[in-house]
Design an enzyme around this catalytic site. Structure first.
Site, PDB file in Angstrom:
ATOM      1  N   HIS A  38       0.890  -1.030  -0.269  1.00 30.97           N
ATOM      2  CA  HIS A  38      -0.248   0.286   0.065  1.00 30.97           C
ATOM      3  C   HIS A  38       0.330   1.045   0.578  1.00 30.97           C
ATOM      4  O   HIS A  38       1.670   0.969   0.140  1.00 30.97           O
ATOM      5  CB  HIS A  38      -0.928   0.006   0.872  1.00 30.97           C
ATOM      6  CG  HIS A  38      -2.154  -0.689   0.941  1.00 30.97           C
ATOM      7  ND1 HIS A  38      -3.352   0.042   1.019  1.00 30.97           N
ATOM      8  CD2 HIS A  38      -2.921  -1.113   0.441  1.00 30.97           C
ATOM      9  CE1 HIS A  38      -4.279  -0.793   1.115  1.00 30.97           C
ATOM     10  NE2 HIS A  38      -3.734  -2.262   0.820  1.00 30.97           N
ATOM     11  N   GLU A 107      -6.302  -0.811  -5.660  1.00 25.11           N
ATOM     12  CA  GLU A 107      -7.201   0.185  -5.771  1.00 25.11           C
ATOM     13  C   GLU A 107      -6.799   2.076  -5.699  1.00 25.11           C
ATOM     14  O   GLU A 107      -5.604   2.454  -5.401  1.00 25.11           O
ATOM     15  CB  GLU A 107      -7.345  -0.182  -3.778  1.00 25.11           C
ATOM     16  CG  GLU A 107      -7.672  -1.429  -3.479  1.00 25.11           C
ATOM     17  CD  GLU A 107      -6.008  -1.922  -2.837  1.00 25.11           C
ATOM     18  OE1 GLU A 107      -5.145  -1.448  -3.228  1.00 25.11           O
ATOM     19  OE2 GLU A 107      -6.493  -3.413  -3.144  1.00 25.11           O
TER      20      GLU A 107
END
Length: 323
Positions: A38, A107
């Site tokens: 991330h 994402e």
């Protein structure tokens, strides 16, 4: 037999702590590990997001047995696929064959930072397919030239390659991603225990290949404290992939989950210290046909007590139930 994995959740701990945690997970007896990749945490309360590949390099040197895996890397926005191939090959050499490259379409939360916009899911799948083809070509050795719809590669070559190509996993959430994974992946990755995902994967070429799932859990001797921590840091989990892949910022997840209650979270995530509750949460994955299930202990500061409990109580209970 179902293998039980440990998740290095980069959104909830710093880099040194993550390496220490996976060392302890290896000592506790977990069968494998996975690492999130991330740029942002899901919620501000998680508070971290170090560079996963540096953490993995350190983990490869600090451990000796436990397999490592990205869960998952997006090879299409923040990273060019040629760079992902180089990183994966290097990590496979550092870990002496213990690494698997988990890939997904990404994402918005993490990929928006490079300013390329966020296309429709169909375009993201096109990009992922092209990226996987580039990565596989580089794993084969030799120079690679590519002029594609989304990526160009100019005379690239990996000079340090492992003897065997790095296994590639692809994350799935629906029919199109299952079709892609069945054709191009060595294993499939999912965050929901839906048998139809695995059936679709099999129909498109995945029969006999490993399938790895992931499940959040929240151990604490004080169940109320566990529920409170799970609600504070993981209430986003139940929003579903169609929502989670689109929101661009932790504040977006704060807003999207403002009406999720602690009771809602406790119904979806096993909390407390009853191993039977954890076993029953794993059961749908085992019954669906997953060969590996990576558990996510919620809370960076709660990892060491969890790992001690997993060694003495949870892992024996899971192995007694699922082999």
């Amino acid at each position: 037999m179902v293998q039980i994995g440990y998740t290095m959740m980069t959104e909830q701990a710093g880099p040194r702590e993550l390496v220490d945690h996976v060392v302890r997970a290896e000592e506790a007896g977990f069968d494998f590990s996975v690492t999130s990749d991330h740029y942002f945490p899901w919620l501000r309360s998680q508070g971290h997001s170090p560079y996963a590949w540096a953490v993995l390099g350190a983990a490869a040197q600090a451990t000796s047995r436990i397999p490592l895996m990205t869960y998952v890397t997006c090879p299409t926005f923040r990273y060019h696929p040629a760079v992902v191939a180089q990183k994966a090959a290097t990590l496979q050499l550092l870990s002496e064959g213990r690494f698997r490259l988990g890939l997904g379409s990404g994402e918005n939360l993490n990929e928006h930072v490079v300013g390329g916009g966020w296309p429709s899911v169909d375009v993201r799948h096109e990009m992922l397919e092209e990226a996987v083809e580039i990565i596989r070509a580089l794993f084969e050795g030799g120079h690679v030239n590519h002029r594609g719809t989304h990526f160009d590669v100019e005379s690239a070559r990996l000079w340090d390659l492992p003897d065997e190509p790095v296994p590639i996993g692809i994350a799935v959430s629906g029919e199109r991603s299952c079709r892609l994974a069945g054709r191009l992946a060595d294993l499939v990755i999912a965050t929901e225990p839906k048998p139809e995902l695995l059936s679709s994967f099999d129909r498109h070429g995945g029969t006999g290949k490993p399938r790895v799932g992931q499940l959040p859990v929240c151990y604490d001797p004080d169940r109320d404290a566990a529920v409170k921590r799970a609600h504070d840091q993981f209430r986003w989990f139940g929003s579903g992939w169609k929502v989670n892949s689109e929101l661009p910022h932790p504040d977006s997840f704060e807003g999207a989950t403002q009406f999720v209650t602690p009771d809602d979270v406790a119904e979806a995530i096993p909390c407390g210290d009853d191993p039977d509750a954890f076993v029953e949460a794993v059961r749908p994955y085992a019954e669906a046909g997953f060969t590996g299930i990576a558990l996510v202990q919620i809370g960076g500061d709660a990892q060491l007590p969890y790992l001690d409990w997993a060694r003495t109580t949870l892992l024996p209970a899971l192995r007694n139930a699922f082999g």
